[in-house]
Design a protein around this motif. Structure first.
Motif, PDB file in Angstrom:
ATOM      1  N   PHE A  19      63.610  46.474  76.110  1.00 35.42           N
ATOM      2  CA  PHE A  19      62.979  45.553  77.002  1.00 35.42           C
ATOM      3  C   PHE A  19      63.500  44.154  76.722  1.00 35.42           C
ATOM      4  N   GLY A  20      64.294  43.830  76.344  1.00 34.22           N
ATOM      5  CA  GLY A  20      64.517  42.341  75.990  1.00 34.22           C
ATOM      6  C   GLY A  20      64.741  41.664  77.460  1.00 34.22           C
ATOM      7  N   ARG A  21      65.352  42.317  78.557  1.00 32.34           N
ATOM      8  CA  ARG A  21      65.411  41.407  79.612  1.00 32.34           C
ATOM      9  C   ARG A  21      64.073  41.106  80.306  1.00 32.34           C
ATOM     10  N   ILE A  22      63.280  42.233  80.613  1.00 24.93           N
ATOM     11  CA  ILE A  22      61.801  41.885  81.140  1.00 24.93           C
ATOM     12  C   ILE A  22      61.066  41.253  80.434  1.00 24.93           C
ATOM     13  N   GLY A  23      61.190  41.163  78.884  1.00 23.24           N
ATOM     14  CA  GLY A  23      60.423  40.450  78.263  1.00 23.24           C
ATOM     15  C   GLY A  23      60.731  39.020  78.298  1.00 23.24           C
ATOM     16  N   THR A  24      62.086  38.888  78.491  1.00 27.46           N
ATOM     17  CA  THR A  24      62.233  37.223  78.898  1.00 27.46           C
ATOM     18  C   THR A  24      61.502  37.009  79.848  1.00 27.46           C
ATOM     19  N   GLY A  25      62.023  37.542  80.983  1.00 26.10           N
ATOM     20  CA  GLY A  25      61.310  36.966  82.344  1.00 26.10           C
ATOM     21  C   GLY A  25      59.557  36.858  82.107  1.00 26.10           C
ATOM     22  N   LEU A  26      59.071  37.699  81.311  1.00 31.77           N
ATOM     23  CA  LEU A  26      57.390  37.470  81.094  1.00 31.77           C
ATOM     24  C   LEU A  26      57.482  36.412  80.306  1.00 31.77           C
ATOM     25  N   ALA A  27      58.335  36.126  79.243  1.00 29.77           N
ATOM     26  CA  ALA A  27      57.889  34.899  78.285  1.00 29.77           C
ATOM     27  C   ALA A  27      57.985  33.632  79.191  1.00 29.77           C
ATOM     28  N   ILE A  28      59.164  33.472  79.871  1.00 31.16           N
ATOM     29  CA  ILE A  28      59.448  32.308  80.871  1.00 31.16           C
ATOM     30  C   ILE A  28      58.156  32.175  81.774  1.00 31.16           C
ATOM     31  N   ALA A  29      57.677  33.050  82.359  1.00 30.21           N
ATOM     32  CA  ALA A  29      56.455  33.161  83.286  1.00 30.21           C
ATOM     33  C   ALA A  29      55.279  32.629  82.380  1.00 30.21           C
ATOM     34  N   GLY A  30      55.067  33.154  81.257  1.00 26.87           N
ATOM     35  CA  GLY A  30      54.025  32.880  80.426  1.00 26.87           C
ATOM     36  C   GLY A  30      54.026  31.465  80.310  1.00 26.87           C
ATOM     37  N   VAL A  31      54.883  30.893  79.949  1.00 22.47           N
ATOM     38  CA  VAL A  31      55.063  29.292  79.594  1.00 22.47           C
ATOM     39  C   VAL A  31      54.535  28.485  80.771  1.00 22.47           C
ATOM     40  N   PHE A  32      55.243  29.060  81.913  1.00 24.49           N
ATOM     41  CA  PHE A  32      54.473  28.624  83.316  1.00 24.49           C
ATOM     42  C   PHE A  32      53.128  28.378  83.525  1.00 24.49           C
ATOM     43  N   VAL A  76      52.811  18.558  85.236  1.00 27.09           N
ATOM     44  CA  VAL A  76      53.867  18.428  86.296  1.00 27.09           C
ATOM     45  C   VAL A  76      55.426  18.926  85.386  1.00 27.09           C
ATOM     46  N   ALA A  77      55.630  17.818  84.514  1.00 25.08           N
ATOM     47  CA  ALA A  77      56.785  18.299  83.611  1.00 25.08           C
ATOM     48  C   ALA A  77      56.789  19.652  82.978  1.00 25.08           C
ATOM     49  N   GLY A  78      55.770  20.047  82.580  1.00 30.08           N
ATOM     50  CA  GLY A  78      55.387  21.115  81.712  1.00 30.08           C
ATOM     51  C   GLY A  78      55.751  22.385  82.770  1.00 30.08           C
ATOM     52  N   LEU A  79      55.459  22.263  84.003  1.00 30.05           N
ATOM     53  CA  LEU A  79      55.779  23.269  84.995  1.00 30.05           C
ATOM     54  C   LEU A  79      57.273  23.192  85.331  1.00 30.05           C
ATOM     55  N   ALA A  80      57.957  22.055  85.379  1.00 34.42           N
ATOM     56  CA  ALA A  80      59.262  22.032  85.869  1.00 34.42           C
ATOM     57  C   ALA A  80      60.298  22.993  84.947  1.00 34.42           C
ATOM     58  N   PHE A  81      59.890  22.665  83.613  1.00 34.73           N
ATOM     59  CA  PHE A  81      60.927  23.506  82.656  1.00 34.73           C
ATOM     60  C   PHE A  81      61.179  25.100  82.797  1.00 34.73           C
ATOM     61  N   PRO A  82      59.912  25.442  82.928  1.00 34.48           N
ATOM     62  CA  PRO A  82      60.124  26.924  82.930  1.00 34.48           C
ATOM     63  C   PRO A  82      60.213  27.392  84.239  1.00 34.48           C
ATOM     64  N   LEU A  83      60.120  26.686  85.456  1.00 36.47           N
ATOM     65  CA  LEU A  83      60.339  27.152  86.583  1.00 36.47           C
ATOM     66  C   LEU A  83      62.147  26.846  86.747  1.00 36.47           C
ATOM     67  N   LEU A 139      62.235  26.104  77.442  1.00 36.00           N
ATOM     68  CA  LEU A 139      60.842  26.627  76.737  1.00 36.00           C
ATOM     69  C   LEU A 139      60.297  25.580  75.491  1.00 36.00           C
ATOM     70  N   PHE A 140      61.588  25.311  74.857  1.00 33.02           N
ATOM     71  CA  PHE A 140      61.233  24.728  73.604  1.00 33.02           C
ATOM     72  C   PHE A 140      61.032  23.058  74.017  1.00 33.02           C
ATOM     73  N   ALA A 141      61.395  22.372  75.055  1.00 29.52           N
ATOM     74  CA  ALA A 141      61.196  21.367  75.465  1.00 29.52           C
ATOM     75  C   ALA A 141      59.707  21.362  76.000  1.00 29.52           C
TER      76      ALA A 141
END
Length: 406
Positions: free
Chosen positions: A285-298, A381-388, A233-235
């Motif tokens: 809610f740390g685990r579900i929050g993590t998933g939402l954060a990663i999806a949000g970056v995508f 494209v690169a920005g989509l690859a990292f959170p994916l 995500l920081f990438a």
């Protein structure tokens, strides 16, 4: 799971609660300290000619600061596990002030570059303040406390560049460093008066401390997992903020440097996510929050792919969402780590942030080549690859019995 150095070792007594004013002071301190890493970035074109640095080497102004920060994360931050924290922080802030003054008066490139190297090294002390705040918080409020302090750190990151640009127009680039040196001295006085002492009782030598870094990384799956999430995500964070100014300066936007600086302020909204993420983590809610954060970056990078419609509002929304989710996920990760062995919190923090730092370095390194070769579409494209990649790894947490990330 075995955690090195934690068995039978308890940290020194420290207040079980952290007051609101002290939280604000520590958050402001983190922001002010970390901002020193970013003041020079928009001023390279002014600094280089003034100190006699050839254009081909001008990027050393930023590169050496970042190298110094990485060195500090690995070699200085772990000292928070064996040296009284207040003393360590005050020394680092004092050296930072001296280095800023040296940078402000440097007549040539060599002393200036030496100064920014030490600015980078000593600015890593912010990552001792964060676990120190975690020590002072109860288990029930630790996420909220870390989130509040990290919110201040994020504000420092996001406001440093536009602030440096405005100040440089008013008082020159040297004035920026003079002002920051004065701020560090004032901060040192405040911390001297109000920051409590914390005496860690690890019983380790410095060589043992540094030697334990690899074993901590190897034997702590949560650290590796959380590090990978935030590396990706920081990438994206660095990839975006390195390439967006290039896109905004060209067609169809043609923004001036001042207008680009104003755009950068939109990302400051991301700092608001830190306290919110901390509260969510405290409630489980740390685990579900993590998933939402990663999806949000995508989603943020998917939105930025619509920039071809020519609307700057699309990039503003994407920038806010990106910064919001990156910052939230960092807090989720820190809260997970700081719930673990108190005796190694500074080393956990140093390793975690160093991993994130490497992700940021990757993102900024590939930004210019991608943009020059493929344009904005290559960035997307690169920005989509990292959170994916991060999300696919996150799915293993949901189904794997070894997951323990929240």
């Amino acid at each position: 799971m075995r955690l090195p150095d934690s068995a039978g070792v308890e940290p020194a007594p420290i207040p079980a609660t952290i007051s609101g004013p002290l939280t604000i002071l520590m958050a402001a301190a983190c922001g002010a300290i970390v901002a020193n890493l970013y003041y020079a970035q928009p001023l390279i074109a002014l600094i280089g000619p003034d100190i006699g640095l050839p254009p081909a080497l001008a990027s050393l102004v930023v590169t050496l600061t970042q190298i110094g920060y990485g060195v500090g994360l690995m070699l200085m931050v772990p000292l928070g596990d064996i040296i009284e924290n207040k003393k360590l922080i005050l020394i680092a802030v004092g050296v930072t002030a001296f280095a800023l003054l040296l940078a402000a008066v440097a007549p040539s490139s060599l002393p200036f570059l030496g100064a920014v190297l030490f600015i980078g090294i000593c600015s890593s002390i912010a990552q001792v303040l964060v676990p120190m705040a975690a020590h002072m918080a109860s288990d029930e409020t630790r996420g909220r406390t870390v989130g509040n302090v990290m919110g201040g750190l994020m504000v420092g990151i996001l406001f440093a560049r536009p602030l440096a640009g405005v100040l440089a127009d008013l008082i020159g680039w040297r004035g920026v460093f003079f002002c920051s040196a004065g701020l560090m001295l004032a901060l040192a006085l405040l911390l001297l008066r109000h920051l409590p002492k914390r005496h860690p009782h690890s019983g380790h030598t410095y060589s043992q401390l540094i030697g334990s870094l690899w074993s901590i990384f190897r034997d702590t799956p949560v650290l590796r997992r959380r590090g990978f999430y935030q590396f990706a995500l920081f990438a994206d964070f660095s990839l975006s903020w390195t390439s967006v100014p290039l896109e905004l300066a060209g067609a169809p936007f043609h923004l001036s440097q001042t207008q680009i600086a104003v755009f950068a302020l939109a990302g400051a909204a991301g700092a608001l996510s830190a306290p919110l993420a901390g509260r969510l983590a405290d409630r489980g809610f740390g685990r579900i929050g993590t998933g939402l954060a990663i999806a949000g970056v995508f989603i943020a990078f998917a939105l930025s792919g619509l920039v071809s419609v020519g609307s700057i509002a699309v990039l503003v929304i994407a920038a806010i969402l990106l910064d919001f989710c990156v910052q939230a996920n960092m807090v989720f990760g820190q809260r997970s780590l700081f719930m673990m062995a108190p005796a190694i919190r500074s080393r956990l923090s140093g390793i975690y942030v160093a991993t994130i730092f490497m992700g940021g370095a990757v993102g900024s390194a590939i930004a210019s080549p991608l943009y020059e070769t493929f344009g904005w579409n290559g960035i997307v494209v690169a920005g989509l690859a990292f959170p994916l990649a991060a999300f696919l790894f996150y799915l293993t947490e949901l189904v794997g019995s070894r997951a323990s990330a929240h």
